[in-house]
Scaffold this motif. Structure first.
Motif, mmCIF file in Angstrom:
data_model
loop_
_atom_site.group_PDB
_atom_site.id
_atom_site.type_symbol
_atom_site.label_atom_id
_atom_site.label_comp_id
_atom_site.label_asym_id
_atom_site.label_seq_id
_atom_site.Cartn_x
_atom_site.Cartn_y
_atom_site.Cartn_z
ATOM 1 N N VAL A 271 -26.280 -47.248 23.027
ATOM 2 C CA VAL A 271 -25.047 -47.516 22.706
ATOM 3 C C VAL A 271 -24.032 -46.595 23.878
ATOM 4 O O VAL A 271 -24.633 -45.633 24.336
ATOM 5 N N GLU B 86 -20.066 -46.208 26.288
ATOM 6 C CA GLU B 86 -18.506 -46.266 25.777
ATOM 7 C C GLU B 86 -17.783 -46.397 26.953
ATOM 8 O O GLU B 86 -18.239 -45.544 28.048
ATOM 9 N N LYS C 177 -20.862 -44.465 16.739
ATOM 10 C CA LYS C 177 -21.943 -44.619 17.778
ATOM 11 C C LYS C 177 -23.299 -44.071 17.186
ATOM 12 O O LYS C 177 -24.353 -44.790 17.222
ATOM 13 N N VAL D 152 -18.648 -53.092 20.081
ATOM 14 C CA VAL D 152 -18.984 -52.742 18.690
ATOM 15 C C VAL D 152 -17.568 -52.483 18.234
ATOM 16 O O VAL D 152 -17.288 -52.959 17.114
ATOM 17 N N LEU E 157 -22.786 -51.791 23.189
ATOM 18 C CA LEU E 157 -24.138 -51.870 23.349
ATOM 19 C C LEU E 157 -24.505 -52.578 24.887
ATOM 20 O O LEU E 157 -23.894 -53.454 25.148
ATOM 21 N N VAL F 18 -24.547 -46.797 14.784
ATOM 22 C CA VAL F 18 -25.322 -47.760 15.272
ATOM 23 C C VAL F 18 -26.464 -47.434 15.914
ATOM 24 O O VAL F 18 -27.667 -48.119 15.888
ATOM 25 N N ALA F 19 -26.590 -46.324 16.831
ATOM 26 C CA ALA F 19 -27.603 -46.055 17.429
ATOM 27 C C ALA F 19 -29.052 -45.530 16.621
ATOM 28 O O ALA F 19 -30.051 -45.744 17.261
ATOM 29 N N ILE G 295 -23.827 -54.199 13.471
ATOM 30 C CA ILE G 295 -22.458 -53.740 13.957
ATOM 31 C C ILE G 295 -21.467 -54.732 13.372
ATOM 32 O O ILE G 295 -20.237 -54.312 13.478
#
Length: 180
Positions: A75, A77, A139, A123, A85, A142-143, A19
């Motif tokens: 992940v 939001e 997203k 993040v 995260l 990172v995922a 990240i």
């Protein structure tokens, strides 16, 4: 050092390779020196009021909490504002926050602005007008690199100075890990 703010956090260096680039581009505190972390108590005591007694009280409050492992596998939001995260399990982070808030009742998590101080590792922060497509790219990027296994072995005190740079002032170790 006299500064503006302080915070108690669990640093998460294992997340930086995944990240770090997103944080530098989309999280102002990353550009000011704060590493990947899960916030435990912010805002904390004003830097000019930090004393050995305050630091001793922090150490005493967290000493019963053993070191623990956790995973970053999801992940999430806060809609339209923060990509983050989710640590699993969350309970040890909530325990640290509750213990520190009991020890420092004049410093509620996030100044009392949120009824639930959801443990999270930020993040990216985006403006409400920021394109959903950019958040989706972050997203997805990172995922695709999760899960990350992490260890929480201390709580760090970070303070901001007059230039708004954050520096680690102290690390307080958590207790010994519980035997398996």
């Amino acid at each position: 050092m006299d500064g503006f703010e302080s915070a108690l956090v669990v640093e998460v260096p294992a997340a930086e390779p995944i990240i770090g680039r997103w944080r530098i581009g989309h999280d102002p505190v990353a550009r000011r020196g704060v590493p990947a972390h899960v916030t435990v108590l912010y805002p904390f005591v004003a830097p000019g009021e930090l004393s050995d007694a305050v630091l001793d009280d922090v150490a005493t409050a967290i000493a019963p909490v053993p070191q623990f492992t956790f995973d970053l596998a999801t992940v999430d939001e806060f809609p339209g504002v923060v990509v983050w995260l989710r640590p699993d399990p969350e309970a040890p982070f909530r325990d640290l926050t509750e213990r520190l808030h009991r020890a420092f009742p004049d410093h509620p998590p996030y100044g009392g602005r949120h009824p639930d101080s959801q443990p999270h590792l930020t993040v990216a922060m985006t403006d409400v007008g920021h394109h959903d497509a950019q958040r989706d790219v972050i997203k997805a990027s990172v995922a695709g690199q999760l899960p990350v296994s992490c260890v929480a072995d201390s709580v760090s005190l970070f303070v901001s100075d007059d230039s708004h740079t954050w520096v680690r002032r102290q690390q307080c170790p958590l207790g010994r890990p519980t035997p398996a």
